[in-house]
Design an enzyme around this catalytic site. Structure first.
Site, PDB file in Angstrom:
ATOM      1  N   ASP A  11       2.499   9.357   3.292  1.00 58.53           N
ATOM      2  CA  ASP A  11       1.646   8.473   2.493  1.00 58.53           C
ATOM      3  C   ASP A  11       2.280   8.364   1.111  1.00 58.53           C
ATOM      4  O   ASP A  11       2.354   9.356   0.377  1.00 58.53           O
ATOM      5  CB  ASP A  11       0.235   9.039   2.406  1.00 58.53           C
ATOM      6  CG  ASP A  11      -0.785   7.994   1.960  1.00 58.53           C
ATOM      7  OD1 ASP A  11      -0.366   6.895   1.563  1.00 58.53           O
ATOM      8  OD2 ASP A  11      -1.987   8.288   2.016  1.00 58.53           O
ATOM      9  N   ASP A 105       2.606   1.431   3.074  1.00 62.20           N
ATOM     10  CA  ASP A 105       2.902   2.703   2.414  1.00 62.20           C
ATOM     11  C   ASP A 105       2.514   3.930   3.241  1.00 62.20           C
ATOM     12  O   ASP A 105       2.452   5.037   2.692  1.00 62.20           O
ATOM     13  CB  ASP A 105       2.174   2.766   1.063  1.00 62.20           C
ATOM     14  CG  ASP A 105       0.666   2.651   1.198  1.00 62.20           C
ATOM     15  OD1 ASP A 105       0.197   2.204   2.260  1.00 62.20           O
ATOM     16  OD2 ASP A 105      -0.042   2.991   0.237  1.00 62.20           O
ATOM     17  N   GLU A 106       2.299   3.766   4.537  1.00 57.28           N
ATOM     18  CA  GLU A 106       1.772   4.881   5.325  1.00 57.28           C
ATOM     19  C   GLU A 106       2.261   4.763   6.762  1.00 57.28           C
ATOM     20  O   GLU A 106       2.304   3.680   7.331  1.00 57.28           O
ATOM     21  CB  GLU A 106       0.245   4.834   5.279  1.00 57.28           C
ATOM     22  CG  GLU A 106      -0.451   5.980   5.947  1.00 57.28           C
ATOM     23  CD  GLU A 106      -1.965   5.852   5.868  1.00 57.28           C
ATOM     24  OE1 GLU A 106      -2.649   6.771   6.342  1.00 57.28           O
ATOM     25  OE2 GLU A 106      -2.466   4.822   5.353  1.00 57.28           O
TER      26      GLU A 106
END
Length: 467
Positions: A11, A105-106
């Site tokens: 993350d 983003d993950e």
């Protein structure tokens, strides 16, 4: 659930805001808020410096400004975020063929798939080196969770934030989860959390002690069984490399309610064309056209129409969206409009003109609509500059807009590799000032004389570091 902590969850830390800070040296270490800047805008991401003041994602922008009046408020730059995300995802795919992106983003990674890790020590080494690689390639930080299941790996990465690594040792899962709030578990939102609290259940340990029968009685069969399994740290979901998109959609929220029916129709056509652009960009087509309308009183209506076959034809999708609008009463004003396409396929059917089926009436919003905020459009003939936008001046070079108004625009001239730059103000129509593309966050290293350029450092060459 496997026996070794070989599922990794990455993350990126305050991703949009961190990209802006890396791009703009004058904002490093300062409160930054990214999102829609209009009166009805919402926060997409807040830097950790802004979170100290209580600002968080999904908060109305007006409330954020009250909490942190001195923060920098910037429009999103999604092209840059996607570019950085692609760099990060490429690093993950060097580790394993099984990478499951959840957002820009993950992502989850199955480290066993390519034998990148097989026990706790090897998994920790991989996670530590990955964080070093991400910093070297992007200049940003990410938090890593390692565990034997997806649920625990995600929880571990949350515990690791910001810029850390947490590994859940096999056999410690129940002890880790026990004192945590029930809201930690996937699927436990505010309503379910309040319902459990009224029943005297506030922690995961109390959830497990309540027993499966009691949870089924409180929450229903499906939810009760699932939550009981999670409370016992049971999660056998595999990492899935390709998550099939269920829909593609775009939507706009308007600063001022739209009352003119002709203007509403023009907006729907514009959204339909944008949706087609995204559809074609993904190499997809779809059978069901969805129109979303949020009215002045916050009531939201969704209408859908299913065609005989999949299409990416702008005329077909535009006309279907217009037919759906005909069935919606917009008296009183409209604050949000959206157009989406579901029933996706990787082919098109060419003979769809005027072959649409009857509208199917109410439909739920697409479960996984691909949406992103968009800046407000300028009035015809008016040149607008938005806070955070990249610009280039004919003499002063690259910079970004700090603010504009009253016929003037203020620009700070700096690059990701410079120090904090100087500020200049220009007339809003200054011909020497033009929009520009974002600059890379990290400069490519110059190859040494006589040494071939080998590209960015590989994982095997990264230096180990403490989490």
């Amino acid at each position: 659930m496997r026996n070794a902590p070989t599922i990794l969850h990455l993350d990126m830390d305050a991703f949009y805001a961190s990209v802006e800070q890396a791009s703009k040296p004058s904002l490093r270490g300062k409160a930054v808020v990214v999102g829609g800047l209009g009166p009805r805008g919402v926060v997409a991401t807040a830097s950790y410096e802004a979170r100290v003041f209580g600002v968080h994602s999904a908060m109305p922008m007006a409330q954020a400004r009250r909490l942190a009046p001195n923060a920098a408020y910037l429009v999103p730059r999604f092209n840059l975020y996607r570019s950085v995300s692609e760099q990060v995802m490429a690093l993950l795919r060097e580790l394993s063929p099984l990478v499951e992106p959840l957002s820009l983003d993950e992502a989850f990674v199955d480290l066993e798939a390519r034998e990148a890790a097989w026990d706790a020590d090897s998994a920790r080494r991989v996670g530590t080196k990955l964080r070093c690689e991400i910093r070297a390639v992007t200049g940003l930080t990410g938090s890593v969770g390692l565990a034997a299941s997806k649920m625990l790996a995600k929880i571990a990465s949350e515990e690791a934030k910001p810029d850390g690594l947490v590994l859940v040792e096999p056999g410690t899962e129940r002890a880790l989860l026990g004192p945590m709030s029930v809201r930690t578990l996937p699927g436990v939102g505010p309503a379910t959390g309040d319902h459990l609290r009224r029943a005297g259940i506030t922690t995961v340990e109390e959830l497990a002690e309540a027993g499966e029968d009691e949870l089924v009685r409180l929450l229903g069969k499906a939810h009760g069984h699932a939550l009981y399994a999670m409370a016992l740290a049971r999660d056998d979901r595999p990492v899935v490399a390709e998550r099939e998109a269920k829909s593609v959609s775009v939507e706009d929220t308007y600063d001022v309610d739209i009352h003119d029916r002709m203007r509403v129709g023009l907006e729907v056509r514009r959204l339909a064309d944008r949706c087609v652009g995204r559809l074609r960009g993904a190499g997809l087509s779809g059978r069901t056209i969805v129109l979303k309308v949020r009215r002045y009183d916050f009531s939201t209506l969704t209408r859908s129409e299913t065609l005989r076959g999949p299409t990416d034809d702008p005329a077909v999708i535009r006309e279907a969206a217009e037919r759906l609008l005909d069935s919606v009463d917009t008296t009183g004003g409209v604050r949000l409009l959206g157009v989406g396409v579901t029933g996706l396929a990787d082919y098109t059917q060419e003979d769809l003109f005027a072959q649409a089926a009857q509208p199917s009436g109410e439909a739920r919003s697409p479960e996984e609509a691909v949406t992103e905020p968009v800046p407000e459009r300028p009035e015809p003939g008016e040149r607008q500059w938005r806070a955070g936008q990249d610009v280039r001046h004919a003499e002063l070079g690259h910079g970004w807009v700090q603010g504009s108004g009253l016929g003037r625009v203020t620009v700070r001239f700096e690059t990701p590799q410079s120090g904090p730059g100087r500020v200049r103000t220009f007339g809003i129509g200054d011909p020497a000032l033009e929009p520009a593309d974002p600059l890379p966050l990290v400069s490519a290293p110059e190859p040494s004389p006589g040494v071939p350029d080998m590209g960015p450092p590989s994982l095997s060459g990264a230096v180990d570091a403490d989490p």
